[in-house]
Design a protein around this motif. Structure first.
Motif, PDB file in Angstrom:
ATOM      1  N   ASP A 123       0.818  -1.219   0.000  1.00  0.00           N
ATOM      2  CA  ASP A 123       0.000   0.000   0.000  1.00  0.00           C
ATOM      3  C   ASP A 123       0.850   1.267   0.000  1.00  0.00           C
ATOM      4  O   ASP A 123       0.378   2.334  -0.407  1.00  0.00           O
ATOM      5  CB  ASP A 123      -0.926   0.012   1.225  1.00  0.00           C
ATOM      6  N   LYS A 124       2.103   1.145   0.448  1.00  0.00           N
ATOM      7  CA  LYS A 124       2.998   2.297   0.484  1.00  0.00           C
ATOM      8  C   LYS A 124       3.817   2.438  -0.796  1.00  0.00           C
ATOM      9  O   LYS A 124       4.519   3.420  -0.974  1.00  0.00           O
ATOM     10  CB  LYS A 124       3.940   2.181   1.684  1.00  0.00           C
ATOM     11  N   SER A 125       3.752   1.449  -1.665  1.00  0.00           N
ATOM     12  CA  SER A 125       4.584   1.443  -2.866  1.00  0.00           C
ATOM     13  C   SER A 125       3.991   2.326  -3.951  1.00  0.00           C
ATOM     14  O   SER A 125       2.784   2.600  -3.958  1.00  0.00           O
ATOM     15  CB  SER A 125       4.701   0.014  -3.406  1.00  0.00           C
ATOM     16  N   PRO A 126       4.838   2.798  -4.905  1.00  0.00           N
ATOM     17  CA  PRO A 126       4.312   3.553  -6.043  1.00  0.00           C
ATOM     18  C   PRO A 126       3.262   2.774  -6.818  1.00  0.00           C
ATOM     19  O   PRO A 126       2.271   3.343  -7.270  1.00  0.00           O
ATOM     20  CB  PRO A 126       5.567   3.808  -6.888  1.00  0.00           C
ATOM     21  N   ASP A 169       9.548  -7.155   1.015  1.00  0.00           N
ATOM     22  CA  ASP A 169       9.228  -5.727   1.124  1.00  0.00           C
ATOM     23  C   ASP A 169       8.932  -5.167  -0.267  1.00  0.00           C
ATOM     24  O   ASP A 169       9.804  -5.160  -1.137  1.00  0.00           O
ATOM     25  CB  ASP A 169      10.398  -4.984   1.750  1.00  0.00           C
ATOM     26  N   LEU A 170       7.707  -4.711  -0.474  1.00  0.00           N
ATOM     27  CA  LEU A 170       7.282  -4.193  -1.778  1.00  0.00           C
ATOM     28  C   LEU A 170       7.187  -2.670  -1.789  1.00  0.00           C
ATOM     29  O   LEU A 170       6.561  -2.101  -2.685  1.00  0.00           O
ATOM     30  CB  LEU A 170       5.924  -4.794  -2.159  1.00  0.00           C
ATOM     31  N   SER A 171       7.808  -2.009  -0.845  1.00  0.00           N
ATOM     32  CA  SER A 171       7.660  -0.560  -0.733  1.00  0.00           C
ATOM     33  C   SER A 171       8.208   0.186  -1.947  1.00  0.00           C
ATOM     34  O   SER A 171       7.794   1.315  -2.220  1.00  0.00           O
ATOM     35  CB  SER A 171       8.351  -0.050   0.536  1.00  0.00           C
ATOM     36  N   ASN A 172       9.134  -0.407  -2.713  1.00  0.00           N
ATOM     37  CA  ASN A 172       9.705   0.253  -3.897  1.00  0.00           C
ATOM     38  C   ASN A 172       9.133  -0.272  -5.206  1.00  0.00           C
ATOM     39  O   ASN A 172       9.633   0.064  -6.279  1.00  0.00           O
ATOM     40  CB  ASN A 172      11.231   0.081  -3.908  1.00  0.00           C
ATOM     41  N   LEU A 173       8.091  -1.067  -5.134  1.00  0.00           N
ATOM     42  CA  LEU A 173       7.512  -1.658  -6.341  1.00  0.00           C
ATOM     43  C   LEU A 173       6.856  -0.595  -7.212  1.00  0.00           C
ATOM     44  O   LEU A 173       6.017   0.181  -6.761  1.00  0.00           O
ATOM     45  CB  LEU A 173       6.474  -2.719  -5.949  1.00  0.00           C
ATOM     46  N   GLN A 174       7.254  -0.560  -8.482  1.00  0.00           N
ATOM     47  CA  GLN A 174       6.714   0.402  -9.433  1.00  0.00           C
ATOM     48  C   GLN A 174       5.677  -0.271 -10.338  1.00  0.00           C
ATOM     49  O   GLN A 174       5.692  -1.482 -10.538  1.00  0.00           O
ATOM     50  CB  GLN A 174       7.849   0.957 -10.316  1.00  0.00           C
ATOM     51  N   ALA A 175       4.782   0.537 -10.899  1.00  0.00           N
ATOM     52  CA  ALA A 175       3.818   0.021 -11.868  1.00  0.00           C
ATOM     53  C   ALA A 175       4.573  -0.568 -13.058  1.00  0.00           C
ATOM     54  O   ALA A 175       5.479   0.062 -13.592  1.00  0.00           O
ATOM     55  CB  ALA A 175       2.884   1.132 -12.332  1.00  0.00           C
ATOM     56  N   GLY A 176       4.222  -1.788 -13.427  1.00  0.00           N
ATOM     57  CA  GLY A 176       4.904  -2.457 -14.523  1.00  0.00           C
ATOM     58  C   GLY A 176       6.050  -3.345 -14.088  1.00  0.00           C
ATOM     59  O   GLY A 176       6.611  -4.083 -14.900  1.00  0.00           O
ATOM     60  N   VAL A 191       3.937  -9.389  -9.607  1.00  0.00           N
ATOM     61  CA  VAL A 191       3.788  -8.616 -10.841  1.00  0.00           C
ATOM     62  C   VAL A 191       2.850  -7.442 -10.567  1.00  0.00           C
ATOM     63  O   VAL A 191       1.765  -7.633 -10.006  1.00  0.00           O
ATOM     64  CB  VAL A 191       3.221  -9.478 -11.987  1.00  0.00           C
ATOM     65  N   ALA A 192       3.270  -6.239 -10.958  1.00  0.00           N
ATOM     66  CA  ALA A 192       2.421  -5.048 -10.843  1.00  0.00           C
ATOM     67  C   ALA A 192       2.023  -4.618 -12.248  1.00  0.00           C
ATOM     68  O   ALA A 192       2.845  -4.088 -12.990  1.00  0.00           O
ATOM     69  CB  ALA A 192       3.163  -3.926 -10.127  1.00  0.00           C
TER      70      ALA A 192
END
Length: 226
Positions: free
Chosen positions: A114-117, A149-156, A187-188
């Motif tokens: 929820d905090k990730s981009p 930790d998915l805090s840095n996960l970007q769209a795509g 996968v985002a």
């Protein structure tokens, strides 16, 4: 590694009839094997065992199994459940040695999405392609779960198995088999809208129409030849 203790008693009677009698008496028939020792048939109290079986750690932890007052380290390797009743039918436990590596499927815990981009971007769906992974390690290094930790996960973005941060002494045997086995874990991706699906369906129908028409003409020409 946390310690989890379960209690059992040895049993002499074996076979389907004996197992049925145990279940009617509120017990779970089970067996302990491996560890350079003979297999031992045991029984566990069903109600207590059912309660601990609702915990995630029960399936990916070294268990202290006490049999007739004597404790040994084991892993749960198989548990048969009744098709529709809340009843455990049978269990298999494997002894483990402190100096021998084991393979265990460990659950993944996904944090901070929820905090990730990606999590903050409208229309992006974060898919968990895997919920557990098989690891290899010594019993003392076995984690009950692995945090991602998915805090840095970007769209795509796609996070692969090789990108999972493993605890010290833990490895993923699957990665030894080559790049083809470095599968996606997270996968985002942008969700497909209803209008996009409608457009694709219309385009597909339009592309198929000429093929159908050509087939009709061929059939008509063949009919004329006859």
């Amino acid at each position: 590694m946390s310690e989890h203790k379960i209690t059992a008693t040895s049993r002499k009677d074996e076979g389907k009839g004996a197992s049925r009698r145990l279940r009617h008496a509120g017990q779970v028939p089970a067996i302990v094997y491996g560890g350079h020792a003979d297999p031992v048939s045991i029984q566990l109290e069903h109600e207590r065992t059912w309660l601990v079986s609702q915990s995630e750690w029960f399936y990916a932890s070294i268990l202290d199994l006490e049999i007739d007052g004597k404790s040994e380290k084991v892993l749960l390797r198989d548990m048969q459940r009744h098709p529709y009743k809340q009843r455990i039918m049978h269990m298999d436990f494997q002894r483990v040695s402190a100096n021998e590596a084991i393979r265990v499927s460990v659950p993944l815990h996904f944090l901070n999405v929820d905090k990730s981009p990606a999590g903050k971007t409208a229309g992006v769906v974060v898919m968990h392609e895997l919920t557990q992974i098989e690891v290899s390690c010594l019993p003392g290094d076995l984690p009950e779960f692995i945090d991602i930790d998915l805090s840095n996960l970007q769209a795509g973005d796609t996070m692969h198995l090789s990108q999972v941060q493993l605890p010290k002494g833990v490895e993923v045997p699957e990665l030894r088999l080559g790049a083809d086995h470095d599968v996606a874990v997270v996968v985002a991706r942008f969700a497909r809208t209803e209008s996009e699906e409608t457009t694709e369906a219309a385009e597909g129908a339009a592309a198929a129409a000429p093929v159908a028409a050509e087939g009709t003409d061929v059939a008509a020409d063949e009919g004329k030849g006859e």
